[in-house]
Design a protein around this motif. Structure first.
Motif, PDB file in Angstrom:
ATOM      1  N   ALA A  14      49.933   8.002 -69.258  1.00 51.60           N
ATOM      2  CA  ALA A  14      50.778   7.322 -70.324  1.00 51.60           C
ATOM      3  C   ALA A  14      52.362   7.817 -70.545  1.00 51.60           C
ATOM      4  O   ALA A  14      53.144   6.910 -70.636  1.00 51.60           O
ATOM      5  N   GLN A  15      52.296   9.108 -70.407  1.00 53.75           N
ATOM      6  CA  GLN A  15      53.753   9.430 -70.503  1.00 53.75           C
ATOM      7  C   GLN A  15      54.479  10.043 -69.224  1.00 53.75           C
ATOM      8  O   GLN A  15      55.615  10.566 -69.504  1.00 53.75           O
ATOM      9  N   LEU A  16      53.976   9.645 -68.107  1.00 54.16           N
ATOM     10  CA  LEU A  16      54.552  10.218 -67.101  1.00 54.16           C
ATOM     11  C   LEU A  16      55.070   8.993 -65.994  1.00 54.16           C
ATOM     12  O   LEU A  16      54.543   7.679 -66.174  1.00 54.16           O
ATOM     13  N   ASP A  17      56.166   9.421 -65.159  1.00 53.53           N
ATOM     14  CA  ASP A  17      56.672   8.482 -64.141  1.00 53.53           C
ATOM     15  C   ASP A  17      55.558   7.945 -63.226  1.00 53.53           C
ATOM     16  O   ASP A  17      54.606   8.870 -63.118  1.00 53.53           O
ATOM     17  N   SER A  18      55.988   6.941 -62.501  1.00 53.72           N
ATOM     18  CA  SER A  18      54.929   6.432 -61.467  1.00 53.72           C
ATOM     19  C   SER A  18      54.454   7.521 -60.569  1.00 53.72           C
ATOM     20  O   SER A  18      53.343   7.653 -60.231  1.00 53.72           O
TER      21      SER A  18
END
Length: 220
Positions: A174-178
């Motif tokens: 949820a808090q990470l880039d793709s």
């Protein structure tokens, strides 16, 4: 031990609000066997995090049952539930919950210190867990010296260092880039495949779906 690592049946949990009772988790059936990655999918606010708290024995349901390795959680004392979380399951929350003053290795070894694992064995288990999540060489860095993805990996290493049979992970991407998120998906799926543990992952990220053994949809 035969049978499912995790089995929940008819699980429900309500909270009291000013407007009256609110159903947070409603009539959930869920099973996870060894070597399975079960994905719980639902929109924000659908009760996914609350469900994990019920499965881990952090909250007590109003309806239904939860069993871990055949042990029913209902009626267990808080001490018994803490022992279950210490020895047989682990949970990773969205915020990573790392201790900022400790290094990556020191964060990972916290559960082993609680168990009073001997220092030599503890050091070996920490090194193995960090290697599993791809963080060999980062042992002495503190959380603020690590990227978000690396912090998530430390959290997962801390969860699996005690070799639990069940891993519960709440919205790991949820808090990470793709690009970083894709690495976490690969990591969790790889841990399930390589170690044979059962994992339940809550997510709204469709990247997990192709790696899931089964998908449980949660609706409000």
């Amino acid at each position: 031990m035969s049978g499912p690592v995790l089995e929940a049946s008819g699980l429900g949990w309500d909270v009291t609000t000013a407007a009256g009772p609110l159903r947070v988790v409603h009539d959930v059936d869920l099973r996870a066997d060894r070597g399975e990655l079960v994905v719980v999918r639902g929109a924000s606010g659908s009760g996914k995090t609350s469900l994990l708290r019920l499965l881990a024995g952090l909250e007590r349901p109003d309806r239904g049952t939860v069993a871990v390795d055949g042990t029913t959680l209902a009626g267990r004392s808080e001490d018994e539930l803490r022992a279950l979380r210490r020895d047989r399951l682990a949970i990773v929350f969205q915020d990573f919950s790392l201790l900022p003053v400790l290094t990556a290795a020191e964060n990972v070894e916290v559960p082993l210190r609680i168990r009073r694992t001997e220092p030599a064995e503890r050091d070996a288990m920490v090194a193995e867990a960090l290697a599993l999540v791809g963080l060999t060489g980062h042992e002495h860095q503190r959380p603020d010296e690590l990227s978000g993805g690396q912090q998530q990996r430390v959290g997962i290493a801390r969860a699996v260092v005690g070799r639990p049979g069940l891993l519960l992970v709440d919205e790991p991407t949820a808090q990470l880039d793709s690009a970083t998120a894709a690495g976490i998906v690969d990591l969790v799926a790889g841990l399930v495949h390589d170690t044979g543990l059962a994992a339940v992952v809550t997510t709204s990220d469709d990247a997990f779906l192709d790696r899931a053994t089964r998908v449980v949809d949660i609706e409000r």
